[in-house]
Design an enzyme around this catalytic site. Structure first.
Site, PDB file in Angstrom:
ATOM      1  N   HIS A 131      -8.517  -3.002  -3.507  1.00 62.45           N
ATOM      2  CA  HIS A 131      -8.091  -4.412  -3.607  1.00 62.45           C
ATOM      3  C   HIS A 131      -9.175  -5.386  -3.149  1.00 62.45           C
ATOM      4  O   HIS A 131      -8.979  -6.606  -3.206  1.00 62.45           O
ATOM      5  CB  HIS A 131      -6.834  -4.661  -2.770  1.00 62.45           C
ATOM      6  N   ASP A 184       0.572   6.898  -3.614  1.00 60.04           N
ATOM      7  CA  ASP A 184       1.770   6.048  -3.568  1.00 60.04           C
ATOM      8  C   ASP A 184       2.513   6.010  -4.896  1.00 60.04           C
ATOM      9  O   ASP A 184       3.505   5.289  -5.029  1.00 60.04           O
ATOM     10  CB  ASP A 184       1.437   4.635  -3.066  1.00 60.04           C
TER      11      ASP A 184
END
Lengths: 346, 346
Positions: A156, A281
């Site tokens: 990110h 995830d």
């Protein structure tokens, strides 16, 4: 087992709280994630120190200077605890010579979920060195595949911004090195649940580094403002960003189809060096994510990527079901390593 | 005393917490601010309802639709309490069809200090109606000066974004009406401690509405990313934005000099209708601000503005020393009203 690089300093990053979904909650990206993976993988190799140059080949010097000093500035300005921003330049973002740490955090951040703690720089620095150590063992010909247990994660984080628990973009740092060392064409395949917006931004105008991401549709999942299918690169990089958003609830059949498309894109790029941003995830029980993959599916992802028969460096991204994290990582790596890599298929 | 407009619905906005300076703290912009001013001013006139058109003459329809439904969406998606954002599009902000409320809040916000509570829309709507009521009494010729006790404040709110405790830009809404009704040239003089970034953005390319602001230098105070002296308007609006940042610790002498410059700029615009964004947070004891003005200085600000002898509509912005807020507002208005307004000086 594949060579795994890691440094104990990566546990130094331990913020306490984040703002998420309207609540001031315990920080989800904890050092315990490292323990779970280390238990599952067994022995690891200690990261060597390759210094600042490879980091500065991706990130702006002013951003790095900020990251190094931010927590000290926070304390010097009379604050305690973790440094966290609350206001962000959504319009006309530009370089400004702020004095106040809150302004500087906003200048270089985009969320209120990524605190800078006392040990953040140390951990992020050594996370990047773990990735670089994995890269060097491959670049020197000692291994065709390697795993960097990066933590904090990186995807990110952009050239000049942090966010989404990420402070240095480990995948981008090794991708840049691979390109600079003439090991390309380079491709980054991002299979974390969340879109790797930082990686995308770093290579958005770059024709040599392909970025392909399979992730939760940002109309309903973080990072919301990046990762939509119509983002395909610009300038020289036009067509070299490929986003494959999937709906919440995706199970293996849907994921597998997107993965096949992603791998075909990697092949079509004439890729000679592959970097995988791996997040666990996508796992069904992940507490902050909403795909429905199993540990067995993790192995299938690894197997499909391994079948490309490309030099492959995997860097750790997210994954927050800590009890299962190590098993998921191990399953992915076992799949990836199922067939020995012979190099490039042709 | 000057005609003051207000609506009891403006108290309906009562968030509990905000993220500020790294801590999850009590929300500073409370309904008690209204009580303090009402006690000091005595009788007020109840706002009339001028509907949505004047609001939509400033704000985008999609932003308004968001503001109206945001808290309901929050609850419908299983959340409780106040809606608050945590991730913001610092790069490539563009319209996106988000499903998740957190994404929608980020799309339309720029900080984690401005929650949307159950009563936010109602309060903001009626705050805007208070401003419009003050405007109408002036436009119809019944008064040359009027005061709108707006709360929540408005000047940090742009065409399509909220933030800084602001949800509808009251000053911009009446400025637009004044321009549309041929009462211009219009000027907005912003004397809140903080820069009125929303107002600036709304009129940044507009040659007919001058925006002049005296405020804390954004290198060290909110909103950080707007209000620097080199922001002067663009396109048709070039030169019609004037920012006069002042350092922390500014006392009357320094403020007075900037005010004289601001008033000269208002005169040079050939202004025929003046809107004042008045914040009492320039007061020495304000808990979140750092100028050193006294209640007596508030009267001097009012007197200097009153000496322009222009039709003047004052809208309430910030001011967080609640015990002194009413006295400061009363002092400002008393100064403004010291000499009867005769209209335009020539």
């Amino acid at each position: 087992m594949m060579q795994t690089y890691f440094s104990p300093q990566q546990a130094a990053h331990a913020p306490l709280r984040e703002l998420n979904n309207g609540e001031w909650v315990d920080f989800a990206e904890t050092p315990a994630r490292l323990d779970s993976v280390l238990r599952a993988l067994g022995d690891t190799l200690v990261a060597r120190d390759f210094g600042m140059d490879p980091i500065l080949a991706v990130h702006d010097p002013d951003y790095i200077a900020f990251l190094q000093s931010a927590h000290d500035e926070w304390i010097a300005q009379g604050r305690s605890g973790d440094a966290i921003g609350y206001a962000f330049p959504v319009r006309a973002r530009r370089p400004l010579n702020h004095k106040r740490i809150d302004a500087r955090i906003g200048q270089y951040g985009f969320d209120a979920a990524s605190p800078i703690a006392a040990g953040t720089w140390e951990a992020a620095y050594w996370g990047a060195q773990s990735a670089l150590s994995a890269f060097e063992t491959m670049a020197s010909g000692d291994a065709r595949r390697a795993f960097a247990l990066c933590r904090p994660p990186g995807h990110h984080c952009g050239r000049d911004y942090f966010g989404g628990y990420c402070y240095l973009n480990n995948a981008a740092i090794v991708a840049r090195q691979a390109a600079l060392r003439g090991l390309g064409p380079v491709a980054i395949l991002d299979v974390d649940y969340h879109h790797g917006n930082g990686t995308q931004d770093i290579f958005y105008e770059d024709k040599d580094v392909l970025f392909v991401s399979i992730h939760a549709d940002p109309v309903e999942d973080y990072p919301y403002f990046w990762g939509h299918a119509d983002e395909t690169g610009t300038g020289d990089g036009a067509g070299k960003t490929v986003n494959l958003p999937l709906p919440r609830g995706t199970v293996w059949a849907g994921y597998q189809a997107a993965l096949a498309q992603a791998l075909e894109t990697v092949r079509a790029h004439d890729t000679r060096f592959l970097i995988v941003s791996y997040g666990a995830d996508t796992f069904a029980e992940d507490p902050i994510s909403h795909f429905k993959l199993t540990t067995s599916d993790m192995r299938e992802i690894g197997t499909a990527i391994g079948a490309l028969d490309l030099p492959t460096l995997t860097v750790m991204e997210g994954g927050y079901k800590i009890e299962a994290l190590g098993d998921n990582v191990a399953a992915f790596l076992a799949g990836l390593n199922k067939v020995a890599c012979t190099g490039r298929p042709d």
